[in-house]
Write a protein that holds these residues in place. Structure first.
Motif, PDB file in Angstrom:
ATOM      1  N   LEU A 239       0.828  -1.203   0.000  1.00 50.66           N
ATOM      2  CA  LEU A 239       0.000   0.000   0.000  1.00 50.66           C
ATOM      3  C   LEU A 239       0.864   1.255   0.000  1.00 50.66           C
ATOM      4  O   LEU A 239       0.514   2.265  -0.614  1.00 50.66           O
ATOM      5  CB  LEU A 239      -0.913  -0.017   1.226  1.00 50.66           C
ATOM      6  CG  LEU A 239      -2.006  -1.094   1.214  1.00 50.66           C
ATOM      7  CD1 LEU A 239      -2.651  -1.223   2.585  1.00 50.66           C
ATOM      8  CD2 LEU A 239      -3.057  -0.775   0.161  1.00 50.66           C
ATOM      9  N   GLY A 240       2.021   1.187   0.685  1.00 50.08           N
ATOM     10  CA  GLY A 240       2.938   2.318   0.664  1.00 50.08           C
ATOM     11  C   GLY A 240       3.463   2.608  -0.727  1.00 50.08           C
ATOM     12  O   GLY A 240       3.553   3.772  -1.141  1.00 50.08           O
ATOM     13  N   LEU A 241       3.797   1.564  -1.472  1.00 51.01           N
ATOM     14  CA  LEU A 241       4.259   1.758  -2.848  1.00 51.01           C
ATOM     15  C   LEU A 241       3.155   2.378  -3.702  1.00 51.01           C
ATOM     16  O   LEU A 241       3.415   3.250  -4.547  1.00 51.01           O
ATOM     17  CB  LEU A 241       4.700   0.419  -3.442  1.00 51.01           C
ATOM     18  CG  LEU A 241       5.994  -0.180  -2.883  1.00 51.01           C
ATOM     19  CD1 LEU A 241       6.238  -1.559  -3.475  1.00 51.01           C
ATOM     20  CD2 LEU A 241       7.184   0.733  -3.185  1.00 51.01           C
ATOM     21  N   SER A 321      12.069   1.152   8.334  1.00 54.98           N
ATOM     22  CA  SER A 321      13.402   1.508   7.851  1.00 54.98           C
ATOM     23  C   SER A 321      13.311   2.373   6.597  1.00 54.98           C
ATOM     24  O   SER A 321      12.369   2.250   5.796  1.00 54.98           O
ATOM     25  CB  SER A 321      14.190   0.230   7.545  1.00 54.98           C
ATOM     26  OG  SER A 321      15.312   0.515   6.736  1.00 54.98           O
ATOM     27  N   ASP A 322      14.310   3.254   6.418  1.00 55.70           N
ATOM     28  CA  ASP A 322      14.300   4.134   5.243  1.00 55.70           C
ATOM     29  C   ASP A 322      14.565   3.374   3.941  1.00 55.70           C
ATOM     30  O   ASP A 322      14.513   3.961   2.863  1.00 55.70           O
ATOM     31  CB  ASP A 322      15.302   5.272   5.407  1.00 55.70           C
ATOM     32  CG  ASP A 322      16.711   4.785   5.666  1.00 55.70           C
ATOM     33  OD1 ASP A 322      16.920   3.560   5.703  1.00 55.70           O
ATOM     34  OD2 ASP A 322      17.608   5.624   5.832  1.00 55.70           O
ATOM     35  N   THR A 323      14.854   2.082   4.028  1.00 59.07           N
ATOM     36  CA  THR A 323      15.054   1.283   2.813  1.00 59.07           C
ATOM     37  C   THR A 323      13.870   0.367   2.523  1.00 59.07           C
ATOM     38  O   THR A 323      13.938  -0.451   1.614  1.00 59.07           O
ATOM     39  CB  THR A 323      16.327   0.428   2.931  1.00 59.07           C
ATOM     40  OG1 THR A 323      16.186  -0.490   4.036  1.00 59.07           O
ATOM     41  CG2 THR A 323      17.557   1.291   3.145  1.00 59.07           C
ATOM     42  N   VAL A 324      12.785   0.498   3.278  1.00 54.95           N
ATOM     43  CA  VAL A 324      11.693  -0.474   3.171  1.00 54.95           C
ATOM     44  C   VAL A 324      11.092  -0.499   1.767  1.00 54.95           C
ATOM     45  O   VAL A 324      10.854  -1.578   1.198  1.00 54.95           O
ATOM     46  CB  VAL A 324      10.605  -0.183   4.226  1.00 54.95           C
ATOM     47  CG1 VAL A 324       9.993   1.193   4.069  1.00 54.95           C
ATOM     48  CG2 VAL A 324       9.529  -1.257   4.183  1.00 54.95           C
ATOM     49  N   PHE A 325      10.858   0.679   1.175  1.00 57.69           N
ATOM     50  CA  PHE A 325      10.261   0.712  -0.155  1.00 57.69           C
ATOM     51  C   PHE A 325      11.272   0.299  -1.224  1.00 57.69           C
ATOM     52  O   PHE A 325      10.913  -0.358  -2.209  1.00 57.69           O
ATOM     53  CB  PHE A 325       9.701   2.102  -0.450  1.00 57.69           C
ATOM     54  CG  PHE A 325       8.612   2.516   0.495  1.00 57.69           C
ATOM     55  CD1 PHE A 325       7.543   1.670   0.759  1.00 57.69           C
ATOM     56  CD2 PHE A 325       8.647   3.744   1.134  1.00 57.69           C
ATOM     57  CE1 PHE A 325       6.531   2.043   1.635  1.00 57.69           C
ATOM     58  CE2 PHE A 325       7.656   4.128   2.012  1.00 57.69           C
ATOM     59  CZ  PHE A 325       6.597   3.270   2.268  1.00 57.69           C
ATOM     60  N   LEU A 326      12.517   0.667  -1.020  1.00 53.54           N
ATOM     61  CA  LEU A 326      13.563   0.280  -1.970  1.00 53.54           C
ATOM     62  C   LEU A 326      13.719  -1.239  -2.004  1.00 53.54           C
ATOM     63  O   LEU A 326      13.849  -1.836  -3.074  1.00 53.54           O
ATOM     64  CB  LEU A 326      14.874   0.947  -1.581  1.00 53.54           C
ATOM     65  CG  LEU A 326      16.048   0.723  -2.539  1.00 53.54           C
ATOM     66  CD1 LEU A 326      15.777   1.417  -3.859  1.00 53.54           C
ATOM     67  CD2 LEU A 326      17.338   1.239  -1.930  1.00 53.54           C
TER      68      LEU A 326
END
Length: 410
Positions: A239-241, A321-326
């Protein structure tokens, strides 16, 4: 194990661990004047028997067991015996070594960075202070925090920063580099360092500007949209993406978002100034299209019990984490081809190519116009952006279905 069962010396690890206490305290010789002391309550420790400069014998404690292992105790004993052989007082040299260890602990990069952070608190809001320390704790301290800052080479800083660069978090990498450079500037101006090892490093790293973030071509976008909708792992990340594709906000703004910032009746998300890392300026208003509201309602079922939209797994008071979407994009096979920040570039390209007013697009992206115009242009064009972003969401839906005919707006 009883004292009488000891077969050899120096004492083995099995013997040290298994020695049982007696009714009275006792010492067992290990080697070279080093003794292992066992108290009636079971506490164990190391002691060195040595001759003082006045010729009298004395005891010197070397630490408790198992905190100080047999190997470590023998090294300490050897150092102190060497001091005694040179006519030095082992008690004094032990205290000097302890003081040196304390000084070394205070000269670590982490200690210096925390001092720098404390010196800047008066000029930061609470959110900024938390983000800065969070970035250092996450990306720097685990690798270099315990090292003495004067011994860390430029090459080592380059290696650490290139790791962040390869992870695709370019904006975070640029910020971390700036923070660490400032930390060394504090050491330099206070006479604790001569050079700054981060000086000039930026010339050999990506700038971290939004235009450098990887993003797919418009031709490949439909496949990416379909892949996101079928993301098989964590539903909140999926959902974030989707929200990143629809709203064109910065990934950090979405990750750190709180439910209290959303007004579903007004169809509006208000990002406060404090969370945008500025003390001055103003909040950023993000109109919510129908598809974004649907995604948020679905997300609220999952995380609505917490203040954050994307609470961390281990600590619900901190965002993911700041890499979660990446990492999610990597799992979808888009490593090096698409980043969370890259959705902003895609939105800018599509909206500009379809004839939307550039000022409206820039306002949606929360970009400030350069020069005097940027200072005086306070309009957020909310009505126009509401219409524009609903068109954009509908356009993405059409792209995902694969039956789009590209017609540019007049």
């Amino acid at each position: 194990m009883k004292r009488s069962d000891i077969k050899r010396r120096p004492l083995s690890d099995t013997t040290l661990l298994g020695l049982e206490p007696d009714a009275k305290e006792y010492r067992e010789l290990d080697a070279g004047g080093l003794y292992f002391r066992v108290k009636p309550d079971g506490q164990k420790s190391w002691q060195l028997r040595y001759k003082k400069p006045d010729g009298k014998w004395s005891w010197l404690g070397l630490g408790g067991y198992p905190q100080v292992s047999g190997a470590m105790a023998r090294i300490k004993a050897a150092e102190l015996r060497a001091d005694a052989a040179e006519g030095k007082n082992p008690m004094a040299t032990k205290q000097a070594r302890k003081a040196a260890e304390v000084e070394a602990a205070n000269n670590t990069f982490e200690a210096l960075a925390r001092e720098w952070h404390a010196s800047r608190l008066s000029g930061w809001d609470e959110g900024t202070a938390k983000r800065v320390m969070g970035a250092l704790e996450r990306h720097v301290f685990p690798e270099l925090g315990k090292r003495q800052y004067t011994g860390i080479l430029s090459m080592e800083w380059m290696e650490l920063l290139r790791g962040l660069e390869k992870a695709g978090i370019l904006e975070q990498m640029s910020r971390v580099r700036a923070y660490c450079k400032d930390v060394y500037d504090l050491a330099r101006v206070t006479g604790r360092a001569v050079n700054n090892p981060l000086e000039g490093v930026h010339k050999f790293l990506s700038s971290g500007k939004p235009e450098n973030y990887a993003h797919v071509s418009i031709e490949d976008l439909p496949a990416l949209l379909r892949a996101i909708r079928s993301y098989p792992h964590a539903q909140d990340v999926q959902l974030g993406l989707r929200l990143l594709t629809l709203l064109a906000v910065r990934p950090s703004e979405l990750r750190e978002a709180q439910w209290s910032e959303f007004d579903f009746n007004k169809k509006l998300w208000t990002i406060p100034v404090e969370r945008k890392g500025r003390k001055k300026g103003r909040e950023h208003l993000v109109p919510l299209c129908r598809q974004a509201i649907e995604a948020l309602i679905e997300l609220r079922v999952l995380t609505g019990a917490y203040p954050l939209l994307f609470p961390g797994r281990s600590d619900r008071t901190k965002p993911r984490s700041d890499t979660v979407f990446l990492m999610a994009l990597r799992r979808l096979g888009y490593e090096g081809r698409q980043t969370g920040h890259g959705f902003r570039h895609i939105a800018s390209t599509i909206l500009n190519e379809h004839g939307f007013v550039a000022d409206h697009v820039e306002a949606q992206l929360s970009h400030k116009a350069p020069g005097v115009r940027g200072v005086y242009n306070k309009a957020q064009y909310l009505d126009q952006r509401t219409t524009m972003m609903q068109w954009y969401a509908d356009h993405l839906d059409t792209l995902a279905k694969g039956n789009v005919v590209s017609i540019k707006r007049a």
